[in-house]
Scaffold this motif. Structure first.
Motif, PDB file in Angstrom:
ATOM      1  N   ARG A 224       0.161  -5.276 -15.576  1.00 21.02           N
ATOM      2  CA  ARG A 224      -0.464  -3.987 -15.252  1.00 21.02           C
ATOM      3  C   ARG A 224      -1.413  -3.502 -16.342  1.00 21.02           C
ATOM      4  N   THR A 225      -1.458  -4.197 -17.466  1.00 16.54           N
ATOM      5  CA  THR A 225      -2.466  -3.865 -18.470  1.00 16.54           C
ATOM      6  C   THR A 225      -3.745  -4.657 -18.215  1.00 16.54           C
ATOM      7  N   GLN A 226      -3.870  -5.213 -17.026  1.00 23.57           N
ATOM      8  CA  GLN A 226      -5.126  -5.843 -16.608  1.00 23.57           C
ATOM      9  C   GLN A 226      -6.286  -4.862 -16.793  1.00 23.57           C
ATOM     10  N   SER A 227      -6.022  -3.583 -16.565  1.00 25.05           N
ATOM     11  CA  SER A 227      -7.064  -2.572 -16.738  1.00 25.05           C
ATOM     12  C   SER A 227      -7.562  -2.536 -18.184  1.00 25.05           C
ATOM     13  N   LEU A 228      -6.682  -2.815 -19.144  1.00 23.63           N
ATOM     14  CA  LEU A 228      -7.106  -2.847 -20.550  1.00 23.63           C
ATOM     15  C   LEU A 228      -7.916  -4.102 -20.831  1.00 23.63           C
ATOM     16  N   TRP A 229      -7.560  -5.214 -20.164  1.00 22.87           N
ATOM     17  CA  TRP A 229      -8.367  -6.435 -20.264  1.00 22.87           C
ATOM     18  C   TRP A 229      -9.769  -6.159 -19.732  1.00 22.87           C
ATOM     19  N   VAL A 230      -9.842  -5.452 -18.616  1.00 16.70           N
ATOM     20  CA  VAL A 230     -11.142  -5.102 -18.022  1.00 16.70           C
ATOM     21  C   VAL A 230     -11.964  -4.279 -19.004  1.00 16.70           C
ATOM     22  N   LYS A 231     -11.344  -3.290 -19.637  1.00 23.07           N
ATOM     23  CA  LYS A 231     -12.067  -2.469 -20.616  1.00 23.07           C
ATOM     24  C   LYS A 231     -12.654  -3.336 -21.722  1.00 23.07           C
ATOM     25  N   LYS A 232     -11.849  -4.251 -22.226  1.00 26.35           N
ATOM     26  CA  LYS A 232     -12.267  -5.043 -23.378  1.00 26.35           C
ATOM     27  C   LYS A 232     -13.308  -6.097 -23.020  1.00 26.35           C
ATOM     28  N   TYR A 233     -13.063  -6.851 -21.951  1.00 27.52           N
ATOM     29  CA  TYR A 233     -13.897  -8.014 -21.674  1.00 27.52           C
ATOM     30  C   TYR A 233     -14.960  -7.802 -20.600  1.00 27.52           C
ATOM     31  N   LEU A 234     -14.714  -6.933 -19.646  1.00 28.08           N
ATOM     32  CA  LEU A 234     -15.676  -6.713 -18.575  1.00 28.08           C
ATOM     33  C   LEU A 234     -16.580  -5.523 -18.871  1.00 28.08           C
ATOM     34  N   LEU A 235     -15.956  -4.401 -19.266  1.00 28.30           N
ATOM     35  CA  LEU A 235     -16.727  -3.190 -19.539  1.00 28.30           C
ATOM     36  C   LEU A 235     -17.175  -3.089 -20.992  1.00 28.30           C
ATOM     37  N   LYS A 236     -16.691  -3.997 -21.838  1.00 30.47           N
ATOM     38  CA  LYS A 236     -17.051  -4.046 -23.264  1.00 30.47           C
ATOM     39  C   LYS A 236     -16.727  -2.738 -23.994  1.00 30.47           C
ATOM     40  N   THR A 237     -15.654  -2.096 -23.570  1.00 27.59           N
ATOM     41  CA  THR A 237     -15.146  -0.900 -24.224  1.00 27.59           C
ATOM     42  C   THR A 237     -13.771  -1.253 -24.761  1.00 27.59           C
ATOM     43  N   PRO A 238     -13.594  -1.306 -26.072  1.00 29.27           N
ATOM     44  CA  PRO A 238     -12.302  -1.751 -26.608  1.00 29.27           C
ATOM     45  C   PRO A 238     -11.139  -0.935 -26.059  1.00 29.27           C
ATOM     46  N   PRO A 239     -10.071  -1.608 -25.626  1.00 31.25           N
ATOM     47  CA  PRO A 239      -8.910  -0.876 -25.140  1.00 31.25           C
ATOM     48  C   PRO A 239      -8.131  -0.249 -26.286  1.00 31.25           C
ATOM     49  N   LEU A 240      -7.454   0.811 -25.963  1.00 28.57           N
ATOM     50  CA  LEU A 240      -6.617   1.512 -26.922  1.00 28.57           C
ATOM     51  C   LEU A 240      -7.445   1.921 -28.129  1.00 28.57           C
ATOM     52  N   ASN A 241      -6.903   1.853 -29.307  1.00 29.28           N
ATOM     53  CA  ASN A 241      -7.600   2.330 -30.496  1.00 29.28           C
ATOM     54  C   ASN A 241      -8.119   1.133 -31.287  1.00 29.28           C
ATOM     55  N   PRO A 242      -9.434   0.840 -31.202  1.00 33.13           N
ATOM     56  CA  PRO A 242      -9.951  -0.355 -31.865  1.00 33.13           C
ATOM     57  C   PRO A 242     -10.082  -0.227 -33.380  1.00 33.13           C
ATOM     58  N   VAL A 243     -10.008   0.993 -33.902  1.00 38.18           N
ATOM     59  CA  VAL A 243     -10.198   1.203 -35.343  1.00 38.18           C
ATOM     60  C   VAL A 243      -8.883   1.070 -36.094  1.00 38.18           C
ATOM     61  N   LYS A 244      -7.846   1.648 -35.534  1.00 42.86           N
ATOM     62  CA  LYS A 244      -6.540   1.642 -36.191  1.00 42.86           C
ATOM     63  C   LYS A 244      -5.961   0.224 -36.193  1.00 42.86           C
ATOM     64  N   LYS A 245      -5.517  -0.227 -37.367  1.00 44.59           N
ATOM     65  CA  LYS A 245      -4.867  -1.527 -37.458  1.00 44.59           C
ATOM     66  C   LYS A 245      -3.426  -1.365 -36.996  1.00 44.59           C
ATOM     67  N   ARG A 246      -3.080  -2.103 -35.951  1.00 46.57           N
ATOM     68  CA  ARG A 246      -1.758  -1.985 -35.358  1.00 46.57           C
ATOM     69  C   ARG A 246      -1.095  -3.351 -35.329  1.00 46.57           C
ATOM     70  N   ARG A 247       0.249  -3.344 -35.361  1.00 49.75           N
ATOM     71  CA  ARG A 247       0.982  -4.604 -35.419  1.00 49.75           C
ATOM     72  C   ARG A 247       1.988  -4.714 -34.280  1.00 49.75           C
ATOM     73  N   GLY A 248       2.290  -5.964 -33.932  1.00 52.69           N
ATOM     74  CA  GLY A 248       3.262  -6.226 -32.878  1.00 52.69           C
ATOM     75  C   GLY A 248       4.288  -7.253 -33.331  1.00 52.69           C
ATOM     76  N   PHE A 249       5.494  -7.102 -32.824  1.00 49.63           N
ATOM     77  CA  PHE A 249       6.614  -7.958 -33.203  1.00 49.63           C
ATOM     78  C   PHE A 249       7.386  -8.284 -31.933  1.00 49.63           C
ATOM     79  N   VAL A 250       7.997  -9.477 -31.894  1.00 48.69           N
ATOM     80  CA  VAL A 250       8.737  -9.913 -30.715  1.00 48.69           C
ATOM     81  C   VAL A 250      10.185 -10.219 -31.089  1.00 48.69           C
TER      82      VAL A 250
END
Length: 192
Positions: free
Chosen positions: A99-125
């Protein structure tokens, strides 16, 4: 510092949930604001690939996913916790990711970075599995790492434990619980 835990286990207080709780406890002890989202308690429709989001990068489905998008936006750290089911993440987690396909669209199709492109954020699994098949975690990790990349999250590591199946089995692995706590403390420490 906001640390968001995403629990995708269908079992409340399952092994991945226990590790996630310990990681968040470590982060909170370091002063982070922590929050857990339990996907199994939410109503998230699967992505229909209807392409409605191609217009503006916004998903037109009105369900609990609308509560998750702002949480993803505000988090400094995102921790995904999932047991392995048939060599992949749970259906709840996969539905949320899709369901975050919409964020993929923002980044790759609309060329608008999804979420906050400036803030350095981290992910862990965090991932657990009942069996000890070689390569057990690789399919799930590939999916989650790809998702992190799409939403501009830097991969910060993982904690995987196999051979734990019944609820509470992870408690017989105190080293894993200690690793989760330490990971939370590290993730809650701003990088310099």
């Amino acid at each position: 510092m906001k640390v968001l835990g995403i629990s995708s286990s269908p079992r409340l207080h399952g092994n991945s949930d226990l590790l996630l709780a310990e990681l968040l406890r470590g982060a909170q002890e370091k002063g982070a604001e922590v929050k857990t989202i339990r996907l199994n308690k939410m109503k998230i429709l699967p992505c229909q690939h209807c392409d409605a989001c191609n217009k503006n990068g916004v998903c037109n489905k009105n369900d609990d996913m609308q509560k998750i998008y702002p949480e993803l936006e505000q988090a400094d750290v995102i921790v995904v916790a999932s047991p392995v089911q048939f060599m992949g993440p749970t259906a709840d987690l996969k539905a949320m990711i899709d369901r975050t396909q919409s964020l993929w669209v923002k980044k790759y199709l609309l060329k608008t970075p999804p979420l906050n492109p400036v803030k350095k954020r981290r992910g862990f699994v965090i991932s657990v599995a009942g069996t000890k098949i070689k390569g057990m975690f690789e399919p799930s990790l590939a999916i989650i790492k790809t998702w992190f990349h799409v939403i501009n999250i830097e991969y910060a590591g993982e904690l995987t434990v196999n051979g734990v199946d019944e609820i509470g089995a992870i408690l017989r692995h105190p080293e894993a619980m200690q690793q989760a706590f330490a990971a939370g403390q590290k993730l809650a420490t701003p990088e310099t």
